[in-house]
Write a protein that holds these residues in place. Structure first.
Motif, PDB file in Angstrom:
ATOM      1  N   LEU A  40       0.803  -1.309   0.245  1.00 46.88           N
ATOM      2  CA  LEU A  40       0.083   0.128   0.085  1.00 46.88           C
ATOM      3  C   LEU A  40       1.010   1.129   0.086  1.00 46.88           C
ATOM      4  O   LEU A  40       1.884   1.184   0.743  1.00 46.88           O
ATOM      5  CB  LEU A  40      -0.675   0.093   1.247  1.00 46.88           C
ATOM      6  N   ASP A  41       0.409   2.362  -0.665  1.00 48.06           N
ATOM      7  CA  ASP A  41       1.227   3.681  -0.604  1.00 48.06           C
ATOM      8  C   ASP A  41       0.537   4.870   0.250  1.00 48.06           C
ATOM      9  O   ASP A  41       1.015   5.716   0.350  1.00 48.06           O
ATOM     10  CB  ASP A  41       1.400   4.080  -2.086  1.00 48.06           C
ATOM     11  N   GLY A  42      -0.686   4.516   0.687  1.00 50.07           N
ATOM     12  CA  GLY A  42      -1.464   5.414   1.583  1.00 50.07           C
ATOM     13  C   GLY A  42      -1.906   6.443   0.653  1.00 50.07           C
ATOM     14  O   GLY A  42      -2.648   7.667   1.220  1.00 50.07           O
ATOM     15  N   ALA A  43      -1.921   6.433  -0.618  1.00 47.04           N
ATOM     16  CA  ALA A  43      -2.301   7.503  -1.628  1.00 47.04           C
ATOM     17  C   ALA A  43      -3.226   7.100  -2.706  1.00 47.04           C
ATOM     18  O   ALA A  43      -3.453   7.366  -3.661  1.00 47.04           O
ATOM     19  CB  ALA A  43      -1.224   8.356  -2.327  1.00 47.04           C
ATOM     20  N   GLY A  44      -3.834   5.859  -2.209  1.00 46.26           N
ATOM     21  CA  GLY A  44      -5.002   5.328  -3.188  1.00 46.26           C
ATOM     22  C   GLY A  44      -4.377   4.017  -4.068  1.00 46.26           C
ATOM     23  O   GLY A  44      -5.144   3.564  -4.700  1.00 46.26           O
ATOM     24  N   ARG A  45      -3.047   3.610  -3.840  1.00 40.66           N
ATOM     25  CA  ARG A  45      -2.438   2.431  -4.496  1.00 40.66           C
ATOM     26  C   ARG A  45      -2.454   1.312  -3.724  1.00 40.66           C
ATOM     27  O   ARG A  45      -1.829   1.507  -2.566  1.00 40.66           O
ATOM     28  CB  ARG A  45      -1.233   3.071  -5.314  1.00 40.66           C
ATOM     29  N   THR A  67      -3.359  -1.583  -8.419  1.00 40.64           N
ATOM     30  CA  THR A  67      -4.686  -1.149  -8.563  1.00 40.64           C
ATOM     31  C   THR A  67      -4.543   0.343  -7.978  1.00 40.64           C
ATOM     32  O   THR A  67      -3.998   0.679  -6.848  1.00 40.64           O
ATOM     33  CB  THR A  67      -5.699  -1.906  -7.556  1.00 40.64           C
ATOM     34  N   THR A  68      -5.031   1.238  -8.838  1.00 45.39           N
ATOM     35  CA  THR A  68      -5.137   2.591  -8.240  1.00 45.39           C
ATOM     36  C   THR A  68      -6.882   2.842  -8.057  1.00 45.39           C
ATOM     37  O   THR A  68      -7.684   2.670  -8.804  1.00 45.39           O
ATOM     38  CB  THR A  68      -4.973   3.538  -9.299  1.00 45.39           C
ATOM     39  N   HIS A  69      -7.211   3.148  -6.790  1.00 45.56           N
ATOM     40  CA  HIS A  69      -8.344   3.539  -6.187  1.00 45.56           C
ATOM     41  C   HIS A  69      -8.897   4.925  -6.374  1.00 45.56           C
ATOM     42  O   HIS A  69      -7.946   5.762  -6.134  1.00 45.56           O
ATOM     43  CB  HIS A  69      -8.568   3.195  -4.937  1.00 45.56           C
ATOM     44  N   PRO A  70      -9.989   5.307  -6.736  1.00 48.49           N
ATOM     45  CA  PRO A  70     -10.355   6.836  -6.923  1.00 48.49           C
ATOM     46  C   PRO A  70     -10.432   7.188  -5.394  1.00 48.49           C
ATOM     47  O   PRO A  70     -11.085   6.327  -4.595  1.00 48.49           O
ATOM     48  CB  PRO A  70     -11.800   6.450  -7.579  1.00 48.49           C
ATOM     49  N   GLU A  71     -10.522   8.340  -5.251  1.00 50.03           N
ATOM     50  CA  GLU A  71     -10.645   8.973  -4.102  1.00 50.03           C
ATOM     51  C   GLU A  71     -12.186   8.794  -3.651  1.00 50.03           C
ATOM     52  O   GLU A  71     -12.945   8.999  -4.624  1.00 50.03           O
ATOM     53  CB  GLU A  71     -10.066  10.446  -3.956  1.00 50.03           C
ATOM     54  N   PRO A  72     -12.138   8.558  -2.237  1.00 46.97           N
ATOM     55  CA  PRO A  72     -13.778   8.432  -1.926  1.00 46.97           C
ATOM     56  C   PRO A  72     -14.515   9.728  -2.038  1.00 46.97           C
ATOM     57  O   PRO A  72     -14.058  10.783  -2.018  1.00 46.97           O
ATOM     58  CB  PRO A  72     -13.718   8.291  -0.352  1.00 46.97           C
ATOM     59  N   VAL A  73     -15.698   9.498  -2.375  1.00 41.75           N
ATOM     60  CA  VAL A  73     -16.603  10.931  -2.812  1.00 41.75           C
ATOM     61  C   VAL A  73     -17.206  11.248  -1.432  1.00 41.75           C
ATOM     62  O   VAL A  73     -17.891  12.389  -1.224  1.00 41.75           O
ATOM     63  CB  VAL A  73     -17.875  10.449  -3.871  1.00 41.75           C
ATOM     64  N   ASN A 136      -6.418  -0.715   4.063  1.00 43.66           N
ATOM     65  CA  ASN A 136      -6.930   0.547   3.237  1.00 43.66           C
ATOM     66  C   ASN A 136      -6.050   1.221   2.618  1.00 43.66           C
ATOM     67  O   ASN A 136      -4.981   1.612   3.149  1.00 43.66           O
ATOM     68  CB  ASN A 136      -7.537   1.372   4.408  1.00 43.66           C
ATOM     69  N   PRO A 137      -6.026   1.432   1.323  1.00 51.51           N
ATOM     70  CA  PRO A 137      -4.907   2.147   0.552  1.00 51.51           C
ATOM     71  C   PRO A 137      -4.795   3.517   0.883  1.00 51.51           C
ATOM     72  O   PRO A 137      -3.916   4.156   0.244  1.00 51.51           O
ATOM     73  CB  PRO A 137      -5.250   1.836  -0.944  1.00 51.51           C
ATOM     74  N   TRP A 138      -5.593   4.208   1.555  1.00 56.82           N
ATOM     75  CA  TRP A 138      -5.684   5.711   1.742  1.00 56.82           C
ATOM     76  C   TRP A 138      -5.194   6.067   3.161  1.00 56.82           C
ATOM     77  O   TRP A 138      -5.709   5.264   4.242  1.00 56.82           O
ATOM     78  CB  TRP A 138      -7.050   6.205   1.412  1.00 56.82           C
TER      79      TRP A 138
END
Length: 249
Positions: A40-45, A67-73, A136-138
């Motif tokens: 995990l990178d803590g910034a969505g990856r 996997t690159t996750h979108p920022e939660p809405v 959690n990637p964030w």
């Protein structure tokens, strides 16, 4: 699959874990060449990586997929009045598990010491531990607000929803399901161990904060903070679309 943390600025070939993460991987987990791990990178990856080599202080990796996750809405920002260190690290770990977007530590009138200007390495380490536990990637954005309630009001001026948790004073205004998990940014302001001062309550209310209660009991600050994050996390549990996966054959 074991989970490890690699800062976002290091996500480029040649991939490698170093320092404490590498030592933990080789000496505690005892992985070998060919094993798969999650990063995990803590910034969505997040990525699945294969171990290709190990040494005393380094683990060489090859990506299998990233996997690159979108920022939660739906974003929850927790603003906690600065106080004693007891339970602070615990709360930061739990805030990651419950997907807080940011944690603000603000200087309160009843704070027992000045809030530091700089983010402590120990706080970041505790959040990384929470991310690895929950996958959690964030990581929440950490911020200190030495300017107190006035700085807090300025920093949150454009948020969609702002609540101050004023336990015991607003029993008729409960935080409800419709208030949590909505699109946009929601701020939850919690006082320090000594509670809000009369000056702060007046400034928050005049600044547009909505005073709400979590029930009839007077909760400790960390209980109130965790409950707000838990309610928000529960309110936003809907399928997330838009994540992109990059395969690395």
């Amino acid at each position: 699959m074991r989970t490890f943390f690699l800062p976002s600025e290091q996500w480029s070939p040649p991939y490698a874990l170093t320092g404490q993460e590498a030592r933990h991987l080789t000496k505690v987990v005892r992985v070998h060449a060919g094993d798969l791990i999650r990063l995990l990178d803590g910034a969505g990856r997040e990525g699945v990586f294969r171990v290709t080599g190990t040494s005393r202080n380094s683990v060489e990796l090859t990506p299998e997929s990233i996997t690159t996750h979108p920022e939660p809405v739906s974003r929850a920002v927790l603003a906690v009045g600065w106080g004693k260190a007891v339970r602070r690290s615990w709360l930061m770990e739990k805030a990651v598990e419950l997907e807080a977007s940011a944690i603000w530590l603000w200087q309160a009138d009843h704070s027992q010491s000045p809030v530091p200007d700089d983010i402590k390495e120990s706080w970041l380490a505790q959040m990384v531990a929470g991310a690895k536990q929950s996958a959690n990637p964030w990581l929440p954005a950490l911020r200190t607000l030495p300017g107190g309630i006035e700085e807090l009001l300025r920093a949150s001026a454009d948020f969609e929803r702002r609540f101050m948790l004023w336990e015991g004073e607003t029993p008729e205004a409960l935080l409800e399901a419709k208030d949590v998990g909505g699109v946009g940014t929601t701020l939850y302001v919690v006082g320090p161990e000594g509670g809000f001062s009369a000056r702060e309550v007046k400034a928050l209310r005049e600044g547009g904060m909505m005073p709400v209660s979590l029930g009839q009991r007077v909760l400790r600050w960390e209980t109130a903070a965790l409950l707000c994050l838990g309610l928000h996390w529960w309110g936003r549990q809907k399928p997330t679309a838009g994540a992109t996966v990059e395969e690395h054959p």
